[in-house]
Design a protein around this motif. Sequence first.
Motif, mmCIF file in Angstrom:
data_model
loop_
_atom_site.group_PDB
_atom_site.id
_atom_site.type_symbol
_atom_site.label_atom_id
_atom_site.label_comp_id
_atom_site.label_asym_id
_atom_site.label_seq_id
_atom_site.Cartn_x
_atom_site.Cartn_y
_atom_site.Cartn_z
ATOM 1 N N ALA A 1 0.826 -1.213 0.000
ATOM 2 C CA ALA A 1 0.000 0.000 0.000
ATOM 3 C C ALA A 1 0.856 1.257 0.000
ATOM 4 C CB ALA A 1 -0.920 -0.010 1.213
ATOM 5 N N ALA A 2 2.006 1.171 0.666
ATOM 6 C CA ALA A 2 2.855 2.355 0.782
ATOM 7 C C ALA A 2 3.768 2.550 -0.421
ATOM 8 C CB ALA A 2 3.702 2.254 2.055
ATOM 9 N N SER A 3 4.147 1.446 -1.057
ATOM 10 C CA SER A 3 5.189 1.555 -2.091
ATOM 11 C C SER A 3 4.833 0.925 -3.427
ATOM 12 C CB SER A 3 6.470 0.875 -1.571
ATOM 13 O OG SER A 3 6.271 -0.528 -1.458
ATOM 14 N N GLY A 4 3.808 0.098 -3.465
ATOM 15 C CA GLY A 4 3.492 -0.621 -4.697
ATOM 16 C C GLY A 4 4.338 -1.860 -4.891
ATOM 17 N N LYS A 5 5.214 -2.146 -3.930
ATOM 18 C CA LYS A 5 6.085 -3.324 -4.023
ATOM 19 C C LYS A 5 5.414 -4.492 -3.308
ATOM 20 C CE LYS A 5 10.821 -4.839 -2.811
ATOM 21 N NZ LYS A 5 11.333 -5.167 -4.139
ATOM 22 N N ARG A 6 5.090 -5.549 -4.046
ATOM 23 C CA ARG A 6 4.438 -6.717 -3.463
ATOM 24 C C ARG A 6 5.487 -7.741 -3.043
ATOM 25 N NH1 ARG A 6 0.048 -7.921 -0.785
ATOM 26 N NH2 ARG A 6 -1.129 -6.618 -2.261
ATOM 27 N N LEU A 7 5.525 -8.067 -1.781
ATOM 28 C CA LEU A 7 6.474 -9.045 -1.263
ATOM 29 C C LEU A 7 5.770 -10.389 -1.125
ATOM 30 C CD1 LEU A 7 8.233 -6.884 1.480
ATOM 31 C CD2 LEU A 7 8.889 -7.215 -0.897
#
Lengths: 762, 58
Positions: A746-752
């Motif tokens: 949600a904060a960065s668009g990076k899905r871990l």
Amino acid sequence: MSEQDTGTQAAKKERSKVAKWSRRGFIGAGVLAGGALLIGVGVRPGNPVGKLKAKVAGGAGEELVNSWVKIGADNIVTAIIPHCEMGQGAHSVLAQMLADELDADWSKVEVMQAPADGSYIVSDTARMFVAPFTMNAADWIEPTWDGLFTQIGRLADAMITGGSSSIRTTGQYQMRIAGAAARKMLIGAAADEWGVPASEITTRDSTLIHSGSGNSAPYSDFAAAAAEQPMDSSPALKEPKDYRLMGKSKRRTDIPAKVMGKADFGIDANIPGVELADLSYAAVRRPPVPGTEVTSMDAEAAKAMPGVQQILNMGSFIAVVADGYWNAQQALNTITAEYSASESPIKTTADQFAAFRDAIDAAGDDGGEQAASRGDAASAFADAATKLETEYSAPYLAHAPMEPVNCTAWVRDTDDGAKCDIWTSTQVPLMARSAAAGALGMDDEDITVHHPFLGGAFGRRLENDYVTMAVRVAKATGYPIKMIWSREEDTQKALYRPADVSRFKGGLDAGGKLVSYNNIFTQRHDPAEASVPGIYDIANTSVRVAEAPLHLPFSAWRSVDHSQQGFFIESFIDEAAIAAGADPLEYRLNMLGANTARHKGVLEKVAEMSNWSAQRGEGIGLGVAIVESFGTVGAEVIEVDMNSGRPKMLNIWAAMDAGYVMNPDGFRNQIEGGIVFGLTAAMYGEIELEDGAVKQSNFHDYQMLRMDETPAIEVAIINSGTVPVGGAGEPGTPPAAPALANAIFAASGKRLRDMPFAKQFA
Amino acid sequence: MRKFTASMAALGTLSLAACGGSEVQEPVEQIVVAKPGEAASAAAPEQAVPAEPEQPAE
């Protein structure tokens, strides 16, 4: 917020269940002995009363007949607790539940650890795990279930602390009834003595009171007479409005000794008659690769080391016995050894994950074992308007309890034959006894297990690998030894939370609704329902298990399968919400299926706590996850700031519904600890393989979450009145990792999609 | 019933795993350097005590 969100509806639900708890017929006889009234619960024909007496009531003025409760001549109530205390506070809360029903003066309540004895099996814990549907069985069949699980418990040595079960099983079904039965007997005795109706006698703070005659007396005055009273096996239990101790944040009984450094843990064991300076210590080394053996060792240098007494090649490990742990470990470090070849084809972390993916690939579209099925997930996926295919992974994890693994053992010949005493920190003292007996070729009755406080466990001390090692060394030496594992030994050669890969195919209809849920993974241990997204109403669901080999041995790790499955499922649901263009929390609320009032409650509560819908600043995001585990429904929201390029957690909110919380402060402590445990795993936890051995060795490369990384955690308790009540020790852990991953997205668009997270940021 | 059976098996597995097996095994090799209380050092007498009979590895 208020101490507890105790609503009228919750109280009504609680009252409706009280009768069920009170009917259980496992109360035996109360008997007076030596000025102490001892009330037995879980007492069944054949209980070895005489043996118990010596074990739990050997002090001056104490005498035991059969008991989980004793009232001494000094008016002290002692609750004998069958569960271990490993920092979770179970001793205090269980005593609190008993004392409330007894109307005992909390300032005069003491706690005693029950000995490792078959009379103290926790049959209701075994019953809840094996057959939870029997917990509130009909009256006509209750004695059958009770008897059956007593026998099963004894056969399985079920004196277990685990599964977040102490309060919701032993507390609800044994401690409360023990307290209520004792109170009724005391009243009966006083009524006879004072010549008044029992119904006119009240109790308060360990005192019997008859207002009409002006009589009052401490419980101890009637301990003898009360023991002669008939025991009610179905005493009426208090309704929530009458609780004086339950539901209150009473102080823990174990804290003062721990703060003052007076508490004894397993590693503090002192052997009676042996001066501490004379005690021998053992340091041990197992082969680096699991399943291999020591084929030869070169101990020449070790023999010349100071303090060394014996050097042993035990086949499965090497031991050095010396006059101190330091000398033993230093000598052990000089020993070189050869080991047998491993038959495992898995040498590296990459090999292990390839084995997982190979198993999933081999299962194809319909192979493997079907764990859950509804509708036609494959067809629904084919017809879906939006398709989503994702894969997640979780690594092996170590338990890493702060107290090093240790066991002190003394095997000796006596006039009564060979005997063995063990001092150790264990979650399963009776299983430790059986393990020692098996390793020594002795009978269980010839083994005595002393089990003081545990300095953490998290499932590690459900295993008895270290117990068998210690008794074998002690038998070989012929004198007592205290075996201590180095941190490196426990990090590299223990048992582990398994790694796994989980693959999903999801199908959304034109409205964004998740209509097809296809999931396959490789590791299913316990509990079976952990992998099933049962709280969500998904028309077409297929969950399969494609079994794959594990190179490292399995061990239950705090929350067990929920620790991986919570991350897999709640990450995938979040991705489905994003694919649907929906708010992740609203998406979950809209997907909830039948019988999910509690789930709705925690989601709405955590949304309120976190001010979910409020706009955050640039680079700051919220993530949510909800997991039901061990009878408790928990939703967590994490706020993350990604502006530095690395995740910085700002706030964590958790809403937990355990039905009814007996000690709010203790419950919050457990949830907070579970969250930090889960976040540690999410950020840093990883056990890797190199040449078949574990790469990590100590806290420098197996990191814990630090204080400065841990934000404030706010925990809200919702008492919905569900019976049986839920657990506390584990439910805080599973939502933490997915909530963090979802917040980072949600904060960065990076899905871990792979744990741990920290190394994925520069 | 399937869950019941699985849970029973799980409890049994836990019990067996926690017990760590039941085979009695003697040391493959035992080197006695000193007794407790003795001034154990390089000067201490050494006794090599081969296991008799040698047991298969665990």
